[in-house]
Design an enzyme around this catalytic site. Sequence first.
Site, PDB file in Angstrom:
ATOM      1  N   ASP A  40      25.311  -5.667  -6.511  1.00 53.47           N
ATOM      2  CA  ASP A  40      24.605  -6.947  -6.555  1.00 53.47           C
ATOM      3  C   ASP A  40      23.743  -7.085  -7.800  1.00 53.47           C
ATOM      4  OD1 ASP A  40      25.759  -7.083  -4.064  1.00 53.47           O
ATOM      5  OD2 ASP A  40      23.915  -6.571  -3.002  1.00 53.47           O
ATOM      6  N   SER A  41      22.889  -6.093  -8.050  1.00 48.92           N
ATOM      7  CA  SER A  41      21.991  -6.199  -9.203  1.00 48.92           C
ATOM      8  C   SER A  41      22.764  -6.107 -10.509  1.00 48.92           C
ATOM      9  CB  SER A  41      20.908  -5.117  -9.142  1.00 48.92           C
ATOM     10  OG  SER A  41      21.470  -3.818  -9.160  1.00 48.92           O
ATOM     11  N   ALA A  42      23.865  -5.335 -10.529  1.00 51.75           N
ATOM     12  CA  ALA A  42      24.662  -5.224 -11.749  1.00 51.75           C
ATOM     13  C   ALA A  42      25.317  -6.553 -12.096  1.00 51.75           C
ATOM     14  CB  ALA A  42      25.729  -4.135 -11.589  1.00 51.75           C
TER      15      ALA A  42
ATOM     16  N   HIS B 271      34.475 -18.937  20.270  1.00 52.15           N
ATOM     17  CA  HIS B 271      34.023 -18.681  18.898  1.00 52.15           C
ATOM     18  C   HIS B 271      35.240 -18.509  17.986  1.00 52.15           C
ATOM     19  CE1 HIS B 271      29.646 -18.185  19.390  1.00 52.15           C
ATOM     20  NE2 HIS B 271      29.956 -17.800  20.616  1.00 52.15           N
TER      21      HIS B 271
ATOM     22  N   LYS C 290      28.685 -10.825  -0.089  1.00 49.76           N
ATOM     23  CA  LYS C 290      29.003  -9.609  -0.836  1.00 49.76           C
ATOM     24  C   LYS C 290      30.392  -9.661  -1.454  1.00 49.76           C
ATOM     25  CE  LYS C 290      27.239  -5.839  -0.951  1.00 49.76           C
ATOM     26  NZ  LYS C 290      26.381  -5.157  -1.946  1.00 49.76           N
TER      27      LYS C 290
ATOM     28  N   GLU D  67      35.133 -18.248  14.787  1.00 49.27           N
ATOM     29  CA  GLU D  67      34.759 -17.546  13.559  1.00 49.27           C
ATOM     30  C   GLU D  67      34.951 -16.040  13.635  1.00 49.27           C
ATOM     31  OE1 GLU D  67      30.750 -18.200  15.770  1.00 49.27           O
ATOM     32  OE2 GLU D  67      32.794 -19.009  15.726  1.00 49.27           O
TER      33      GLU D  67
ATOM     34  N   GLY E  10      24.459 -20.054  20.071  1.00 45.66           N
ATOM     35  CA  GLY E  10      23.072 -19.610  20.170  1.00 45.66           C
ATOM     36  C   GLY E  10      22.793 -19.027  21.540  1.00 45.66           C
TER      37      GLY E  10
ATOM     38  N   CYS F 206      30.410 -23.363  20.961  1.00 45.35           N
ATOM     39  CA  CYS F 206      29.698 -22.710  22.068  1.00 45.35           C
ATOM     40  C   CYS F 206      28.414 -23.483  22.404  1.00 45.35           C
ATOM     41  CB  CYS F 206      29.434 -21.248  21.738  1.00 45.35           C
ATOM     42  SG  CYS F 206      29.020 -20.258  23.196  1.00 45.35           S
ATOM     43  N   TYR F 207      27.228 -22.943  22.085  1.00 46.38           N
ATOM     44  CA  TYR F 207      26.003 -23.707  22.346  1.00 46.38           C
ATOM     45  C   TYR F 207      26.049 -25.042  21.620  1.00 46.38           C
ATOM     46  CZ  TYR F 207      21.152 -25.121  22.689  1.00 46.38           C
ATOM     47  OH  TYR F 207      20.010 -25.844  22.947  1.00 46.38           O
TER      48      TYR F 207
END
Length: 520
Positions: free
Chosen positions: A234-236, A176, A376, A178, A59, A86-87
């Site tokens: 996404d909507s499909a 980090h 996604k 990630e 953060g 980290c933070y």
Amino acid sequence: MLRALMLDTILIIDFGSQVTQLIARRIREAGVYCEIAPFQNAADAFAALKPKAVILSGGPASVHESGTPRAPDEIFTAGIPVLGICYGQMAMAAQLGGQTEPSDHREFGRALIEILDDNQIFDGVWRRGEQHPVWMSHGDRVIALPPGFKAYAASANAPFAVAADEERRFYSFMFHPEVMHTPDGAKLITNFVRKITGCGGDWTMGRFRDEMIMKIREQVGDARVICGLSGGVDSAVAAVLIHEAIGKQLTCILVDHGLMRQGEAAEVVSLFRGAYNIPLVLADASDRFIGALSGVTDPETKRKTIGGLFIDVFEEEAEKLGGADFLAQGTLYPDVIESVSFTGGPSVTIKSHHNVGGLPERMNLKLLEPLRELFKDEVRVLGRELGLPETFVGRHPFPGPGLAIRIPGEVTPDRLEILRKADAIYLDEIRNAGLYDKIWQAFAVLLPVRTVGVMGDGRTYDFVCALRAVTSTDGMTADYYDFSHDFLGRAATRIINEVKGINRVVYDITSKPPGTIEWE
């Protein structure tokens, strides 16, 4: 929250880091389910989820400032593993009896750490005496560890780059893990969530599909659902999943705002009416949208104009159907997270082309968002699980306002036609070269710049077209795709020869660093 799944769950407490979502991605990649909660709501999320472990994110704050974020004390007395990043390491130290201080030698970027001793979190990754590159981003540092902690790695400016209390299973990184800039970071996170935490890796898309179908049936009952299709993945995927659950109780509405890619509306209609036999209403409102955008040049005003008119058209079509009880949307987890104000830091940014909150209250619809726990790339996996054709599942992301924001300046029918043709040729050349699936997103932009050129025996004064292509896994970070000069030459030559109104093509070499939100 997917409590019904009864999965081993990790809770990530977000202190406002730009890359908190990447922590979640790494955990999901290890086959473990996780959720993110802002630190303000962390106590409630901890009580509701009953996680097997907690991770404290980085953060922008300093633990030395008054009123800065802290973790709920109960996570440290629950007998479960905790990892601070980290933070998060600073907060752990401050809350558990250690000492921190502002550092005279801040570390931002790549750093080398030395492994001081072996540790379970290093299993199969690092060994004592080795040095490894990591990505640092801190202005404070720990100068005295809490009781029970021991240093396991150090850098030039962080004597406790890795520190742990193995008895209580408390671990902390100053770097980090990630981000991709820490090459072994994903392995370290996997060690934490699988070996130290003991999570079973039961987060699979097949299980998600089965459980979500049951959940949709329970939630909807015999009610009617309308789903807004956009032409995107996404909507499909959301529509096909819901249709599998409730069949003809679902009706889809595709609002063609005239800002879609070439042939996109026809493809959606063909897939849903033909292959899936899903009831679909096509509302051609292109003239209304393009008319409303006349004279509009500010990009945010464009978004709001398109969003407001979309709601009007959608509402009109829903009334024609005799109404419904639920509105289905393809909302994803990043959309949900980015629409919550966490700490006032960078992650507060909201994607203004998403309508995460749904349509106006006057429509009196309940939201149905079956993908709101997914990223996604997970949606793509679910799409394949549902049998959607690869042409849809692998389709490059497309923003809600469509081509309108890929035309800086005023949007006109002529400019839309020019861009639509150029974009189609560019994507066609990418497919011909076998590169489409290697690229996360590629598109053309019609710049508000005209240049003088000579074509044949005549002088032209036409637009400049910019081409963009990026690689990514989940859209959270991206880098430009390194096309060959031959490819760019072929694409540019076709666009200039086949699209009247363009006489120059440039390639936009732009990267998206960790944590930036918008990429269109």
